[in-house]
Scaffold this motif. Structure first.
Motif, PDB file in Angstrom:
ATOM      1  N   LEU A 131      18.354 -45.689 -68.404  1.00 19.41           N
ATOM      2  CA  LEU A 131      18.498 -46.516 -69.247  1.00 19.41           C
ATOM      3  C   LEU A 131      16.944 -46.885 -69.709  1.00 19.41           C
ATOM      4  N   THR A 132      16.212 -47.321 -68.655  1.00 16.72           N
ATOM      5  CA  THR A 132      14.864 -47.742 -69.188  1.00 16.72           C
ATOM      6  C   THR A 132      14.083 -46.813 -69.857  1.00 16.72           C
ATOM      7  N   SER A 133      14.160 -45.646 -69.517  1.00 14.09           N
ATOM      8  CA  SER A 133      13.392 -44.659 -70.183  1.00 14.09           C
ATOM      9  C   SER A 133      13.975 -44.717 -71.582  1.00 14.09           C
ATOM     10  N   ALA A 134      15.299 -44.572 -71.944  1.00 16.96           N
ATOM     11  CA  ALA A 134      15.781 -44.526 -73.251  1.00 16.96           C
ATOM     12  C   ALA A 134      15.423 -45.828 -73.992  1.00 16.96           C
ATOM     13  N   MET A 135      15.196 -46.880 -73.462  1.00 20.59           N
ATOM     14  CA  MET A 135      14.537 -48.097 -74.005  1.00 20.59           C
ATOM     15  C   MET A 135      13.220 -48.024 -74.618  1.00 20.59           C
ATOM     16  N   GLU A 136      12.425 -47.373 -74.050  1.00 18.07           N
ATOM     17  CA  GLU A 136      11.024 -47.155 -74.586  1.00 18.07           C
ATOM     18  C   GLU A 136      10.952 -46.953 -75.963  1.00 18.07           C
ATOM     19  N   PRO A 137      11.321 -45.871 -76.515  1.00 19.79           N
ATOM     20  CA  PRO A 137      11.162 -45.861 -78.102  1.00 19.79           C
ATOM     21  C   PRO A 137      11.859 -46.938 -78.976  1.00 19.79           C
ATOM     22  N   ILE A 138      12.908 -47.463 -78.197  1.00 21.45           N
ATOM     23  CA  ILE A 138      13.340 -48.438 -79.032  1.00 21.45           C
ATOM     24  C   ILE A 138      12.415 -49.938 -79.143  1.00 21.45           C
ATOM     25  N   LEU A 139      11.902 -50.094 -77.980  1.00 22.45           N
ATOM     26  CA  LEU A 139      11.236 -51.191 -77.976  1.00 22.45           C
ATOM     27  C   LEU A 139       9.822 -50.932 -78.565  1.00 22.45           C
ATOM     28  N   SER A 153      25.048 -49.611 -78.756  1.00 19.29           N
ATOM     29  CA  SER A 153      24.041 -48.393 -78.921  1.00 19.29           C
ATOM     30  C   SER A 153      24.584 -47.071 -79.179  1.00 19.29           C
ATOM     31  N   GLN A 154      23.836 -46.152 -79.124  1.00 18.95           N
ATOM     32  CA  GLN A 154      23.887 -44.872 -79.204  1.00 18.95           C
ATOM     33  C   GLN A 154      22.761 -44.088 -78.312  1.00 18.95           C
ATOM     34  N   GLY A 155      23.082 -42.587 -78.319  1.00 17.60           N
ATOM     35  CA  GLY A 155      22.283 -41.765 -77.916  1.00 17.60           C
ATOM     36  C   GLY A 155      21.819 -41.915 -76.467  1.00 17.60           C
ATOM     37  N   GLU A 156      20.693 -41.737 -75.956  1.00 21.42           N
ATOM     38  CA  GLU A 156      20.466 -42.089 -74.498  1.00 21.42           C
ATOM     39  C   GLU A 156      20.730 -43.247 -73.806  1.00 21.42           C
ATOM     40  N   VAL A 157      20.668 -44.503 -74.870  1.00 19.59           N
ATOM     41  CA  VAL A 157      20.948 -45.606 -74.170  1.00 19.59           C
ATOM     42  C   VAL A 157      22.465 -45.611 -73.936  1.00 19.59           C
ATOM     43  N   LEU A 158      23.309 -45.356 -74.825  1.00 19.27           N
ATOM     44  CA  LEU A 158      24.722 -45.127 -74.892  1.00 19.27           C
ATOM     45  C   LEU A 158      25.171 -44.437 -73.397  1.00 19.27           C
ATOM     46  N   ALA A 159      24.602 -43.144 -73.376  1.00 19.25           N
ATOM     47  CA  ALA A 159      24.924 -42.425 -72.412  1.00 19.25           C
ATOM     48  C   ALA A 159      24.732 -43.221 -70.890  1.00 19.25           C
ATOM     49  N   ALA A 160      23.550 -43.752 -70.847  1.00 19.12           N
ATOM     50  CA  ALA A 160      22.916 -44.439 -69.565  1.00 19.12           C
ATOM     51  C   ALA A 160      23.956 -45.913 -69.364  1.00 19.12           C
ATOM     52  N   ALA A 161      24.268 -46.381 -70.442  1.00 22.94           N
ATOM     53  CA  ALA A 161      25.115 -47.510 -70.174  1.00 22.94           C
ATOM     54  C   ALA A 161      26.323 -47.327 -70.020  1.00 22.94           C
ATOM     55  N   GLU A 173      14.559 -56.100 -85.831  1.00 18.38           N
ATOM     56  CA  GLU A 173      15.978 -55.914 -86.068  1.00 18.38           C
ATOM     57  C   GLU A 173      16.866 -56.665 -85.164  1.00 18.38           C
ATOM     58  N   GLU A 174      17.828 -57.331 -85.668  1.00 14.61           N
ATOM     59  CA  GLU A 174      18.799 -58.017 -85.022  1.00 14.61           C
ATOM     60  C   GLU A 174      19.388 -56.738 -84.074  1.00 14.61           C
ATOM     61  N   LYS A 175      19.803 -55.654 -84.123  1.00 17.14           N
ATOM     62  CA  LYS A 175      20.394 -54.688 -83.391  1.00 17.14           C
ATOM     63  C   LYS A 175      19.397 -54.610 -82.065  1.00 17.14           C
ATOM     64  N   THR A 176      18.158 -54.300 -82.448  1.00 12.71           N
ATOM     65  CA  THR A 176      17.256 -54.123 -81.162  1.00 12.71           C
ATOM     66  C   THR A 176      17.241 -55.441 -80.351  1.00 12.71           C
ATOM     67  N   ALA A 177      17.608 -56.742 -80.771  1.00 10.29           N
ATOM     68  CA  ALA A 177      17.295 -57.927 -80.060  1.00 10.29           C
ATOM     69  C   ALA A 177      18.823 -58.152 -79.163  1.00 10.29           C
ATOM     70  N   GLU A 178      19.963 -57.616 -79.875  1.00  5.97           N
ATOM     71  CA  GLU A 178      21.193 -57.361 -79.022  1.00  5.97           C
ATOM     72  C   GLU A 178      20.866 -56.410 -77.768  1.00  5.97           C
ATOM     73  N   ILE A 179      20.423 -55.286 -78.101  1.00  7.43           N
ATOM     74  CA  ILE A 179      20.252 -54.244 -77.167  1.00  7.43           C
ATOM     75  C   ILE A 179      19.376 -54.650 -76.112  1.00  7.43           C
ATOM     76  N   PHE A 180      18.118 -55.313 -76.467  1.00 13.54           N
ATOM     77  CA  PHE A 180      17.591 -55.734 -75.128  1.00 13.54           C
ATOM     78  C   PHE A 180      18.297 -56.959 -74.334  1.00 13.54           C
ATOM     79  N   LYS A 181      18.723 -57.642 -75.210  1.00 12.12           N
ATOM     80  CA  LYS A 181      19.517 -58.827 -74.509  1.00 12.12           C
ATOM     81  C   LYS A 181      20.533 -58.248 -73.399  1.00 12.12           C
ATOM     82  N   TYR A 182      21.428 -57.344 -73.698  1.00 11.84           N
ATOM     83  CA  TYR A 182      22.301 -56.657 -73.058  1.00 11.84           C
ATOM     84  C   TYR A 182      21.658 -55.835 -71.866  1.00 11.84           C
ATOM     85  N   TYR A 183      20.441 -55.335 -71.978  1.00 17.51           N
ATOM     86  CA  TYR A 183      19.638 -54.400 -71.073  1.00 17.51           C
ATOM     87  C   TYR A 183      18.902 -55.597 -70.052  1.00 17.51           C
TER      88      TYR A 183
END
Length: 185
Positions: free
Chosen positions: A125-133, A98-106, A62-72
């Motif tokens: 943020l890293t913990s929140a990224m695990e299910p996304i990746l 982003s949304q949820g835990e990623v949003l809160a950490a960001a 998904e493009e959205k996941t690519a963008e989230i990882f890029k900014y991470y």
């Protein structure tokens, strides 16, 4: 007579006990010097801090996941370089995607001006990224990396698409402290 021999033997052993403690302290000092040398080695090459190493090209389903990882990654790289303003800027961009835990950490990273607060939020943020990746890659590899010394020896993780260690929790103080724990592909 036996009592005198025992006392002499005990007194003779006492310096050995102090010697062992001293040796342990010397070993501890040697370890500290070695860590400092690693940091000094990193300081010798300031460009090395920002250098991302040999990054793998990664693609996501998904493009959205690519963008989230890029900014991470950009947040991580800014923390490696100890650039609080840059970390906040990239975290703000991440929060817009982003949304949820990623949003809160960001948001925590974006609103903090203290590098240590940003690094603590980066752990979240890293913990929140695990299910996304997890299962999101269509090609390439992402490395889950670990520093055992982060957060006063509790240790913590981060993600990178380079096997080279660039520690976001210590930056140039211990740039290469860490190891690859897992490979996502």
């Amino acid at each position: 007579m036996n009592r005198i021999i025992k006392n002499v033997a005990i007194l003779a052993l006492i310096p050995l006990g102090f010697s062992s403690c001293k040796d342990s302290k010397v070993e501890d000092e040697d370890a500290k010097v070695e860590m400092q040398m690693r940091g000094e080695e990193a300081n010798d090459t300031n460009n090395d801090i920002a250098q991302r190493g040999a990054e793998n090209e990664v693609t996501f389903n998904e493009e959205k996941t690519a963008e989230i990882f890029k900014y991470y990654k950009e947040v991580k790289d800014a923390l490696v370089a100890a650039e609080t303003e840059t970390a906040a800027k990239h975290a703000q961009k991440l929060s817009e995607k982003s949304q949820g835990e990623v949003l809160a950490a960001a948001n925590k990273i974006a609103s903090a001006s203290d590098i240590n607060v940003q690094r603590e939020a980066f752990s979240e943020l890293t913990s929140a990224m695990e299910p996304i990746l997890d299962g999101a890659l269509t090609s390439g590899e992402i490395y889950k990396q670990y520093c055992p010394m982060a957060f006063e020896g509790k240790g913590d993780y981060w993600y990178s698409n380079s096997k080279e260690i660039r520690n976001p929790y210590f930056g140039d103080k211990m740039l290469k402290c860490g190891r690859v724990e897992e490979t996502l592909n």
